[in-house]
Design a protein around this motif. Structure first.
Motif, PDB file in Angstrom:
ATOM      1  N   ASP A   1      41.703 103.313  53.557  1.00 52.78           N
ATOM      2  CA  ASP A   1      40.386 103.789  53.126  1.00 52.78           C
ATOM      3  C   ASP A   1      40.265 105.302  53.319  1.00 52.78           C
ATOM      4  OD1 ASP A   1      37.652 102.983  52.215  1.00 52.78           O
ATOM      5  OD2 ASP A   1      37.079 103.882  54.122  1.00 52.78           O
TER       6      ASP A   1
ATOM      7  N   LYS B   1      39.537 109.869  57.978  1.00 53.35           N
ATOM      8  CA  LYS B   1      39.568 110.844  56.886  1.00 53.35           C
ATOM      9  C   LYS B   1      39.866 112.247  57.403  1.00 53.35           C
ATOM     10  CE  LYS B   1      36.571 112.913  53.382  1.00 53.35           C
ATOM     11  NZ  LYS B   1      35.208 112.926  52.800  1.00 53.35           N
TER      12      LYS B   1
ATOM     13  N   THR C   1      41.870 107.066  50.403  1.00 54.51           N
ATOM     14  CA  THR C   1      41.067 107.047  49.172  1.00 54.51           C
ATOM     15  C   THR C   1      39.910 108.031  49.243  1.00 54.51           C
ATOM     16  OG1 THR C   1      39.618 105.247  49.955  1.00 54.51           O
ATOM     17  CG2 THR C   1      41.634 104.620  48.792  1.00 54.51           C
ATOM     18  N   ARG C   2      39.450 108.370  50.445  1.00 57.13           N
ATOM     19  CA  ARG C   2      38.308 109.275  50.587  1.00 57.13           C
ATOM     20  C   ARG C   2      38.730 110.724  50.819  1.00 57.13           C
ATOM     21  NH1 ARG C   2      35.563 108.552  54.903  1.00 57.13           N
ATOM     22  NH2 ARG C   2      36.870 107.045  55.980  1.00 57.13           N
TER      23      ARG C   2
ATOM     24  N   GLU D   1      41.334  95.495  60.341  1.00 62.29           N
ATOM     25  CA  GLU D   1      40.420  96.629  60.169  1.00 62.29           C
ATOM     26  C   GLU D   1      41.143  97.940  60.479  1.00 62.29           C
ATOM     27  OE1 GLU D   1      36.155  98.280  61.927  1.00 62.29           O
ATOM     28  OE2 GLU D   1      36.797  96.226  62.337  1.00 62.29           O
TER      29      GLU D   1
ATOM     30  N   LEU E   1      39.761  97.405  49.240  1.00 60.72           N
ATOM     31  CA  LEU E   1      40.667  98.552  49.353  1.00 60.72           C
ATOM     32  C   LEU E   1      41.585  98.617  48.137  1.00 60.72           C
ATOM     33  CD1 LEU E   1      41.930 100.923  50.824  1.00 60.72           C
ATOM     34  CD2 LEU E   1      43.379  99.291  52.077  1.00 60.72           C
TER      35      LEU E   1
ATOM     36  N   LEU F   1      43.475  98.646  57.432  1.00 58.23           N
ATOM     37  CA  LEU F   1      42.747  99.006  56.209  1.00 58.23           C
ATOM     38  C   LEU F   1      42.040 100.350  56.339  1.00 58.23           C
ATOM     39  CD1 LEU F   1      41.194  95.553  55.180  1.00 58.23           C
ATOM     40  CD2 LEU F   1      43.316  96.600  54.379  1.00 58.23           C
ATOM     41  N   SER F   2      41.691 100.741  57.562  1.00 59.04           N
ATOM     42  CA  SER F   2      40.954 101.997  57.739  1.00 59.04           C
ATOM     43  C   SER F   2      41.795 103.192  57.301  1.00 59.04           C
ATOM     44  CB  SER F   2      40.528 102.153  59.199  1.00 59.04           C
ATOM     45  OG  SER F   2      41.667 102.282  60.045  1.00 59.04           O
TER      46      SER F   2
ATOM     47  N   ARG G   1      39.671 100.246  45.428  1.00 59.70           N
ATOM     48  CA  ARG G   1      39.446 101.682  45.655  1.00 59.70           C
ATOM     49  C   ARG G   1      40.733 102.475  45.460  1.00 59.70           C
ATOM     50  NH1 ARG G   1      36.475  99.412  49.711  1.00 59.70           N
ATOM     51  NH2 ARG G   1      38.014  99.899  51.308  1.00 59.70           N
TER      52      ARG G   1
ATOM     53  N   ASN H   1      37.339  92.840  52.378  1.00 64.05           N
ATOM     54  CA  ASN H   1      37.698  94.213  52.741  1.00 64.05           C
ATOM     55  C   ASN H   1      39.066  94.593  52.178  1.00 64.05           C
ATOM     56  OD1 ASN H   1      35.318  94.603  54.112  1.00 64.05           O
ATOM     57  ND2 ASN H   1      36.179  94.235  56.139  1.00 64.05           N
TER      58      ASN H   1
END
Length: 677
Positions: A355, A287, A358-359, A348, A403, A351-352, A406, A399
């Motif tokens: 994620d 992020k 989205t944050r 992972e 995502l 997808l991170s 989200r 997971n």
């Protein structure tokens, strides 16, 4: 009866009596013979009984000898079998010591021989040396499996190499391959194609996963894995994955943990998969990294991520799944567990980044990339569900689907933010010429782009609401349009000239209507919406004409042109139509007209009506009112000025001059005083 007949009868009776006497004698003899035979046979029976009694010991001895021979034969056969098993153990031992590398097939046969020998001696536990030979065979099997493990690992490592990006690109549809002129590390995958074109092109595209391990090696690895499991050394195969679970043996033996072989597989394959992604350009970003990026950089990163996800799932993960399925065929739980352990780190990592997006802080420009990200996750839903099937892969599967959810939520919230931002936009950017405001073009282009994502938006709406998706999209579009119009109404109040206010609103609403009519938004908003807003455009055009031209038209009015003495006789001599009209008043009227027209020309030639058709229709509407009035005025009163001094001072323009000058209106010509409104 005659005497002769009686004599004959007597003779017959005598003959019959004689025969009967003979028969009685014969019967007596037969009975005597029968009795004698019975007596003789009875004596034989007695003798045979005595003989049988005498022979019984001999018979017993003969039977014992026969049984002994049978037992000897059986024993010899068992001995031959046991000796044969000993020979098999020794033969297998020689092969086990040589190892599997030179002749794997013979090595695997040796393990099967040892396993067969164990089963044999398990059935002959009464054999005195069975325990010893079984221990020896078990020891050999353990050594054999240990060597198999080493061979399995050696073969796996030797054929586990990262996949170069070039090989991966070969498996993509032509439309997704990066330009050959760019280095692989500089390719911008995010801008290969526009969204609409890309969606249509990829609808039926074919992908060809790379070959990770040569096909001739897969059966070999499969046999090695199978042998290790058959040897009840399941832990040997678990080296790929550090996750463990237990298997209960059929005979109720101690539970065994599948760890070692999964670890082998994971340690060999997982780094290779991650290195393949790294070579492709995948990087770990959180992020904080996303927040620091310039929008242009982030936009490219997101475009690349979408491409990476497609390559990873459709090519790399698909190829890895195929390898796992072939090597661990028949071992379903282990097959899924192996695939999970190999791909866990890679998925992972991918997808991170999603994620982190989205944050991160929401902004209107992110909506389209969010929709792109949501769309690729939706497109890959089936592949992810298929590849990551089974309980072992549940975490990766959940997971990925999490995502997707989200991304949909973030896109929805960004959509709502955009609607609110349009309505509350307070930018100080002004358009002095009344042309289309940047906000209008921005919002309309935004909406047009949104309609390239119609199917994606409808899916997104239905993530949260079961109502008709078309109705939801229409409702959202109408709200955005209404928010834009409300904001434009506010911005129009910045103009000091009411005529320019109407030009500004006319231009902007016309731009909205024209854009809607030329886009798919028309089908959703409907003809009624279009017609209503076309009337609004016309209303602003009418208000402009009244506001801007009412004063100048009043200067051409005959009201106030009354007789005032001096100079009127000359006018009367000219012919009657100007009888009783003051030359001075006419001059004042013309002077006023000239001043007003020149002022309008100076200002409104700086104003802009960007649409050609609208600009021409507006000029025409003005000309249709102005020119007839001007011609009529000059026709009636022009002679009063023309016969006086300096007529050109008052009659500066002909009707043709005015028409020519009207054609210079709304061209947006620069002015020395751009702030004048």
């Amino acid at each position: 009866m005659p005497a002769k007949s009686q004599k004959s009868a007597a003779s017959a009776m005598n003959a019959l009596s004689e025969r009967a006497a003979v028969m009685r004698e014969s019967l007596k003899k037969s009975q005597t013979i029968t009795d004698n035979m019975v007596s003789i046979l009875g004596s034989f029976d007695h003798r045979l009984s005595a003989l049988e009694t005498a022979m019984r010991p001999t018979q017993i001895r003969t039977h014992s000898v026969r049984k002994a021979h049978e037992n000897i034969d059986k024993t010899l056969k068992v001995a031959e079998l046991i000796l044969a098993q000993f020979d098999l153990v020794h033969q297998a031992e020689d092969k086990i010591f040589k190892g599997p590398h030179e002749d794997l097939e013979s090595y695997l046969e040796a393990i099967d021989q040892l396993r067969s020998c164990l089963n044999f001696f398990n059935n002959y536990k009464h054999f005195r040396n069975s325990d010893g030979i079984m221990k020896h065979a078990n020891s050999l099997i353990n050594k054999a499996v240990s060597k198999l493990e080493d061979e399995f690992m050696q073969i796996l490592l030797s054929y586990s190499k990262p996949v170069e990006p070039g090989r991966l690109f070969e498996g993509l549809p032509d439309s997704l391959r990066p330009s050959s002129g760019l280095p692989e590390d500089q390719a911008d995958y995010g801008k290969i194609h526009e969204h609409e074109q890309r969606s249509k092109t990829l609808e039926n595209a074919n992908y060809t996963p790379p070959t990770l391990i040569p096909p001739r090696i897969l059966p070999l690895l499969h046999n090695l894995a199978k042998q290790m499991f058959q040897a009840q050394r399941h832990q040997q195969l678990v080296k790929i994955y550090s996750h463990s679970y237990r298997i209960q043996s059929r005979k109720g033996k101690e539970m065994m943990t599948i760890v070692q072989c999964l670890r082998v597989w994971r340690d060999a394959r997982s780094p290779v998969l991650e290195e393949s992604l790294r070579k492709l350009g995948v990087e770990k970003l959180g992020k904080e990294d996303v927040q620091k990026m310039q929008w242009e950089v982030l936009e490219q990163k997101i475009g690349n991520w979408i491409h990476f996800m497609r390559i990873a799932v459709k090519l790399l993960f698909a190829a890895e799944r195929k390898v796992c399925d072939q090597i661990f065929e028949g071992l379903e739980k282990l097959k899924d567990q192996c695939f999970y352990e190999v791909t866990d780190g890679s998925i992972e990592l991918l997808l991170s980044f999603g994620d982190a997006i989205t944050r991160s802080k929401r902004s209107p420009e992110k909506l389209f990339v969010l929709l792109d990200m949501y769309e690729i996750m939706r497109d890959l839903h089936y592949e992810i569900e298929t590849l990551f099937s089974g309980e072992a892969c549940a975490r990766s599967r959940e997971n990925a689907f999490g995502l997707t959810k989200r991304l949909a939520q973030t896109a929805r919230e960004t959509f709502n933010d955009f609607e609110e931002a349009v309505e509350k936009d307070a930018t100080k950017t002004s358009v002095s010429d009344g042309t289309v405001h940047p906000l209008t073009s921005y919002v309309i282009n935004y909406v047009k782009f949104l309609f390239d994502y119609q199917s994606t938006l409808k899916q997104l709406f239905q993530e949260f609401d079961s109502q008709d998706a078309n109705s939801q999209l229409a409702s959202v579009t109408m709200r955005i349009m209404q928010a834009l119009q409300s904001n434009l109404d506010g911005k129009s109040k910045q103009y000091k000239d009411p005529a320019l206010t109407h030009i500004f609103l006319m231009n902007n609403i016309h731009y909205i209507v024209r854009s809607v009519r030329r886009s798919e938004a028309k089908d959703l908003l409907g003809d009624d919406w279009v017609q209503i807003h076309r009337r609004i455009v016309q209303q602003h055009a009418n208000h402009y004409r009244r506001t801007a031209w009412a004063k100048i038209l009043s200067s051409l009015s005959v009201q106030g042109l009354t007789s005032s003495g001096g100079g009127s006789s000359g006018a009367a001599a000219d012919g009657g139509s100007s009888s009783g009209v003051s030359r001075a008043v006419v001059k004042d009227k013309l002077r006023q007209f000239n001043a007003l027209f020149e002022e309008l020309h100076q200002k409104q030639s700086q104003w802009t009506v960007p649409d050609t058709e609208l600009r021409e229709s507006l000029r025409l509407a003005v000309a249709e009112v102005l020119l007839p009035a001007y011609r009529s005025f000059l026709k009636r009163f022009g002679n009063l000025v023309e016969t006086g001094k300096n007529p050109q001072k008052y009659i500066r323009y002909s009707a043709e001059d005015l028409e020519r000058m009207l054609n210079e209106f709304f061209e947006g010509k620069p002015s020395s005083n751009e702030s004048r409104r």
